[in-house]
Scaffold this motif. Structure first.
Motif, PDB file in Angstrom:
ATOM      1  N   TRP A  68       7.614 -58.262  28.777  1.00 42.36           N
ATOM      2  CA  TRP A  68       7.344 -59.283  27.766  1.00 42.36           C
ATOM      3  C   TRP A  68       8.284 -59.156  26.573  1.00 42.36           C
ATOM      4  CZ3 TRP A  68       5.040 -63.541  28.809  1.00 42.36           C
ATOM      5  CH2 TRP A  68       4.096 -63.579  29.827  1.00 42.36           C
ATOM      6  N   ARG A  69       8.743 -57.942  26.287  1.00 39.10           N
ATOM      7  CA  ARG A  69       9.692 -57.759  25.180  1.00 39.10           C
ATOM      8  C   ARG A  69      10.989 -58.498  25.453  1.00 39.10           C
ATOM      9  NH1 ARG A  69       9.480 -51.453  23.275  1.00 39.10           N
ATOM     10  NH2 ARG A  69       7.382 -51.516  22.401  1.00 39.10           N
ATOM     11  N   ILE A  70      11.440 -58.437  26.687  1.00 39.41           N
ATOM     12  CA  ILE A  70      12.688 -59.123  27.052  1.00 39.41           C
ATOM     13  C   ILE A  70      12.512 -60.635  26.938  1.00 39.41           C
ATOM     14  CG2 ILE A  70      14.300 -59.570  28.932  1.00 39.41           C
ATOM     15  CD1 ILE A  70      13.769 -56.716  29.892  1.00 39.41           C
ATOM     16  N   ILE A  71      11.394 -61.141  27.411  1.00 40.07           N
ATOM     17  CA  ILE A  71      11.127 -62.585  27.344  1.00 40.07           C
ATOM     18  C   ILE A  71      11.022 -63.027  25.890  1.00 40.07           C
ATOM     19  CG2 ILE A  71       9.453 -64.391  27.894  1.00 40.07           C
ATOM     20  CD1 ILE A  71       8.871 -62.843  30.488  1.00 40.07           C
ATOM     21  N   LYS A  72      10.318 -62.259  25.057  1.00 44.05           N
ATOM     22  CA  LYS A  72      10.210 -62.593  23.639  1.00 44.05           C
ATOM     23  C   LYS A  72      11.579 -62.556  22.971  1.00 44.05           C
ATOM     24  CE  LYS A  72       5.526 -60.996  22.651  1.00 44.05           C
ATOM     25  NZ  LYS A  72       4.713 -60.039  21.865  1.00 44.05           N
ATOM     26  N   ALA A  73      12.375 -61.557  23.306  1.00 45.78           N
ATOM     27  CA  ALA A  73      13.708 -61.455  22.720  1.00 45.78           C
ATOM     28  C   ALA A  73      14.570 -62.654  23.123  1.00 45.78           C
ATOM     29  CB  ALA A  73      14.376 -60.151  23.143  1.00 45.78           C
ATOM     30  N   LEU A  74      14.486 -63.076  24.368  1.00 48.03           N
ATOM     31  CA  LEU A  74      15.259 -64.237  24.816  1.00 48.03           C
ATOM     32  C   LEU A  74      14.801 -65.512  24.118  1.00 48.03           C
ATOM     33  CD1 LEU A  74      15.619 -63.559  28.648  1.00 48.03           C
ATOM     34  CD2 LEU A  74      17.397 -63.473  26.897  1.00 48.03           C
ATOM     35  N   ILE A  75      13.498 -65.655  23.928  1.00 47.86           N
ATOM     36  CA  ILE A  75      12.981 -66.836  23.235  1.00 47.86           C
ATOM     37  C   ILE A  75      13.447 -66.845  21.783  1.00 47.86           C
ATOM     38  CG2 ILE A  75      10.867 -67.934  22.397  1.00 47.86           C
ATOM     39  CD1 ILE A  75       9.546 -67.078  25.029  1.00 47.86           C
ATOM     40  N   VAL A  76      13.375 -65.694  21.120  1.00 49.74           N
ATOM     41  CA  VAL A  76      13.819 -65.606  19.733  1.00 49.74           C
ATOM     42  C   VAL A  76      15.307 -65.896  19.633  1.00 49.74           C
ATOM     43  CG1 VAL A  76      14.180 -64.013  17.809  1.00 49.74           C
ATOM     44  CG2 VAL A  76      11.979 -64.059  18.987  1.00 49.74           C
ATOM     45  N   LEU A  77      16.107 -65.341  20.531  1.00 48.51           N
ATOM     46  CA  LEU A  77      17.547 -65.602  20.509  1.00 48.51           C
ATOM     47  C   LEU A  77      17.861 -67.075  20.775  1.00 48.51           C
ATOM     48  CD1 LEU A  77      19.002 -62.458  22.287  1.00 48.51           C
ATOM     49  CD2 LEU A  77      19.229 -63.094  19.888  1.00 48.51           C
ATOM     50  N   ALA A  78      17.116 -67.692  21.687  1.00 48.75           N
ATOM     51  CA  ALA A  78      17.326 -69.112  21.968  1.00 48.75           C
ATOM     52  C   ALA A  78      16.995 -69.956  20.741  1.00 48.75           C
ATOM     53  CB  ALA A  78      16.483 -69.540  23.165  1.00 48.75           C
ATOM     54  N   LEU A  79      15.887 -69.638  20.062  1.00 48.36           N
ATOM     55  CA  LEU A  79      15.505 -70.389  18.870  1.00 48.36           C
ATOM     56  C   LEU A  79      16.526 -70.194  17.745  1.00 48.36           C
ATOM     57  CD1 LEU A  79      11.650 -69.848  18.821  1.00 48.36           C
ATOM     58  CD2 LEU A  79      12.910 -71.915  19.432  1.00 48.36           C
ATOM     59  N   LEU A  80      17.008 -68.976  17.568  1.00 47.48           N
ATOM     60  CA  LEU A  80      18.035 -68.727  16.557  1.00 47.48           C
ATOM     61  C   LEU A  80      19.334 -69.464  16.895  1.00 47.48           C
ATOM     62  CD1 LEU A  80      17.540 -64.935  15.778  1.00 47.48           C
ATOM     63  CD2 LEU A  80      17.056 -66.880  14.286  1.00 47.48           C
ATOM     64  N   GLY A  81      19.681 -69.500  18.170  1.00 40.69           N
ATOM     65  CA  GLY A  81      20.874 -70.230  18.586  1.00 40.69           C
ATOM     66  C   GLY A  81      20.754 -71.723  18.327  1.00 40.69           C
TER      67      GLY A  81
END
Length: 45
Positions: free
Chosen positions: A2-15
């Motif tokens: 779940w940490r990886i999925i959360k990190a990807l979501i956060v990075l996508a939103l920041l992008g």
């Protein structure tokens, strides 16, 4: 996992936020110049 999925979501939103900010704040005006081109029409009278 779940940490990886959360990190990807956060990075996508920041992008997305960064791309939107760049689109609104960057100077992206096209260069304008006047172009005069003579046009010959093959019209039958």
């Amino acid at each position: 996992m779940w940490r990886i999925i959360k990190a990807l979501i956060v990075l996508a939103l920041l992008g997305i936020a960064g791309l939107s900010a760049y689109a609104y704040l960057a100077d992206m005006r096209p260069e304008q110049s006047e172009i005069k081109v003579p046009v010959t029409l093959n019209a039958v009278e």
